[in-house]
Design a protein around this motif. Structure first.
Motif, PDB file in Angstrom:
ATOM      1  N   THR B  74       0.781  -1.165  -0.026  1.00 15.17           N
ATOM      2  CA  THR B  74       0.093   0.056   0.174  1.00 15.17           C
ATOM      3  C   THR B  74       0.986   1.294   0.137  1.00 15.17           C
ATOM      4  O   THR B  74       0.369   2.131  -0.586  1.00 15.17           O
ATOM      5  CB  THR B  74      -0.889   0.041   1.220  1.00 15.17           C
ATOM      6  N   HIS B  75       2.178   1.326   0.392  1.00 16.94           N
ATOM      7  CA  HIS B  75       3.043   2.461   0.433  1.00 16.94           C
ATOM      8  C   HIS B  75       3.509   2.642  -0.938  1.00 16.94           C
ATOM      9  O   HIS B  75       4.774   2.732  -1.037  1.00 16.94           O
ATOM     10  CB  HIS B  75       4.083   2.546   1.469  1.00 16.94           C
ATOM     11  N   CYS B  76       2.866   2.318  -1.894  1.00 18.57           N
ATOM     12  CA  CYS B  76       3.310   2.329  -3.333  1.00 18.57           C
ATOM     13  C   CYS B  76       2.403   3.038  -4.081  1.00 18.57           C
ATOM     14  O   CYS B  76       1.173   2.930  -4.224  1.00 18.57           O
ATOM     15  CB  CYS B  76       3.034   0.805  -3.860  1.00 18.57           C
ATOM     16  N   PRO B  77       2.895   4.362  -4.512  1.00 13.64           N
ATOM     17  CA  PRO B  77       2.075   5.222  -5.047  1.00 13.64           C
ATOM     18  C   PRO B  77       1.931   5.161  -6.476  1.00 13.64           C
ATOM     19  O   PRO B  77       1.014   5.983  -7.146  1.00 13.64           O
ATOM     20  CB  PRO B  77       2.835   6.740  -4.760  1.00 13.64           C
ATOM     21  N   ASP B  78       2.642   4.539  -7.049  1.00 15.26           N
ATOM     22  CA  ASP B  78       2.449   4.525  -8.555  1.00 15.26           C
ATOM     23  C   ASP B  78       1.994   2.938  -9.281  1.00 15.26           C
ATOM     24  O   ASP B  78       1.028   3.067  -9.812  1.00 15.26           O
ATOM     25  CB  ASP B  78       3.711   4.932  -9.159  1.00 15.26           C
ATOM     26  N   VAL B  79       2.905   2.081  -9.085  1.00 17.60           N
ATOM     27  CA  VAL B  79       2.813   0.600  -9.826  1.00 17.60           C
ATOM     28  C   VAL B  79       1.483  -0.053  -9.331  1.00 17.60           C
ATOM     29  O   VAL B  79       0.854  -0.504 -10.137  1.00 17.60           O
ATOM     30  CB  VAL B  79       3.941  -0.246  -9.304  1.00 17.60           C
ATOM     31  N   PRO B  81      -1.315   1.164  -7.415  1.00 16.85           N
ATOM     32  CA  PRO B  81      -2.769   2.019  -7.776  1.00 16.85           C
ATOM     33  C   PRO B  81      -3.068   1.452  -9.201  1.00 16.85           C
ATOM     34  O   PRO B  81      -4.144   1.202  -9.537  1.00 16.85           O
ATOM     35  CB  PRO B  81      -2.572   3.214  -7.364  1.00 16.85           C
ATOM     36  N   THR B 160      10.931   1.065   0.837  1.00 13.63           N
ATOM     37  CA  THR B 160      10.292   1.131  -0.212  1.00 13.63           C
ATOM     38  C   THR B 160      10.283  -0.485  -0.383  1.00 13.63           C
ATOM     39  O   THR B 160      11.325  -1.263   0.257  1.00 13.63           O
ATOM     40  CB  THR B 160      10.359   1.797  -1.594  1.00 13.63           C
TER      41      THR B 160
END
Lengths: 149, 198
Positions: B74-79, B81, B160
């Motif tokens: 969930t701490h993944c802003p790009d790939v 979502p 990350t």
């Protein structure tokens, strides 16, 4: 004309030219289509935009900040044989006339600890700092999630 | 025909017959090639995890439906979502056929991705997506089954996760059918899935 006044004149001309150059470069950075992909309830998000360097000099995007997140960083995504790796980038170089697109799956502005309560259509002010063009501002609109509710 | 030429012709013919014979002999006597497959058997397998409502689920729970499996965090802003938006778009694209498909999002970051975090995260996407977390051991087991690579990478004062960004399509018996790379468009994915769903 004595040497001192000659020097003063040169300095004045140089300063005037320098100011013109800075202003020209500043006027030549264009920021377009700024938007943000926010996963509501999540702590992180990403902002995307197109940056065009319309000047004849190379420039470099070195920093991004926003009052809506505790931190904003420039990141890139590397697809290493199917393994996705997100890495901090020190800056984004812009050749004269070049447009760099920050878009999903590539370069993006990572927003950390985003202020809660943002809704689709809200705007996130972004301040971009360029090595030569200085500080530029743009508003990123928050995207609607793919599945509206 | 001059004699030397005839002799050359005769020798050539004999050599050709010998060569053909040798080739035939090799063909029939060569050991049959070893068929090696790294395909269907190696991707997928049992897992026991916890869904976004806190219920324990195993892979068995999804038998009878196709599974579209993606590992992320969930701490993944790009790939991530983007992948979950794509999964949502695939469901929409499939229309009624989407009943046969169960999209599954499995975290590779169990440390931060609690049931609550997963539940809030997937609320942004199609409600049919099941979000699974678990103990670090349970996650390691699931990732191993799917041959998913993941690694914690320090970044500033945070971290990350590097992770395999592939979407896996499993058939109703839980067998690996195909995979989609992260840059596959939802329309392409839906079209390929629709063909397989029959």
């Amino acid at each position: 004309m004595n040497t001192l006044s000659m020097r003063a004149a040169f300095a004045a001309v140089f300063l005037a030219l320098a100011c013109t150059a800075t202003q020209a470069a500043d006027a030549n950075i264009t920021l377009q289509d700024a938007h943000a992909q926010i996963v509501f309830g999540a702590k992180v998000g990403a902002a995307y935009l197109r940056v065009t360097n319309g000047s004849t000099e190379p420039d470099r995007l070195v920093a991004v900040s926003t009052p809506m997140a505790s931190k904003a960083e420039l990141h890139s995504v590397i697809d290493d044989n199917g393994v996705m790796k997100m890495r901090l980038v020190e800056g984004i170089a812009l050749k004269p006339g070049e447009t760099v697109e920050l878009k999903p799956g590539g370069l993006h502005v990572m927003l950390m600890d985003i202020q809660p309560g943002l809704k689709p259509g809200d705007t996130i002010p972004l301040t971009l700092t360029f090595e030569k063009a200085g500080v530029k501002s743009v508003s990123a609109s928050v995207d609607k999630p793919a599945h509206g509710h | 025909m001059p004699r030397p030429f005839a002799r050359v012709l005769a020798v050539t013919a004999v050599l050709a017959i010998i060569a053909a014979g040798a080739a035939l002999w090799t063909f029939f006597n060569a050991p049959s090639p070893q068929v090696t497959s790294s395909g269907t058997a190696s991707v997928g397998g049992p897992f026991t995890l916890v869904d976004q409502q806190g219920r324990t689920v195993t892979d068995e729970a999804f038998r009878g439906r196709w599974m579209l499996v993606f590992f992320g965090f969930t701490h993944c802003p790009d790939v991530c979502p983007t992948a979950l938006n794509d999964m949502s778009a695939v469901l929409t694209e499939l229309g009624t056929a989407s009943d046969k498909l169960q999209p599954i999002f499995i975290t590779v970051d169990p440390e931060r991705d609690t049931v609550d975090a997963m539940s809030q995260y997937v609320a942004n996407f199609d409600p049919r997506i099941v979000a699974l977390t678990g103990t670090p051991e349970q996650i390691a087991q699931a990732a191993k089954a799917y041959r998913v690579y993941y690694k914690k990478v320090p970044q500033g004062d945070d971290y990350t996760m590097d992770h395999t960004g592939i979407l896996y399509l499993m058939d109703p018996q839980g067998r690996f059918m195909t995979h989609f790379t992260p840059n596959t468009t939802p329309a392409d994915m839906a079209a390929r899935i629709r063909k397989l769903l029959g």
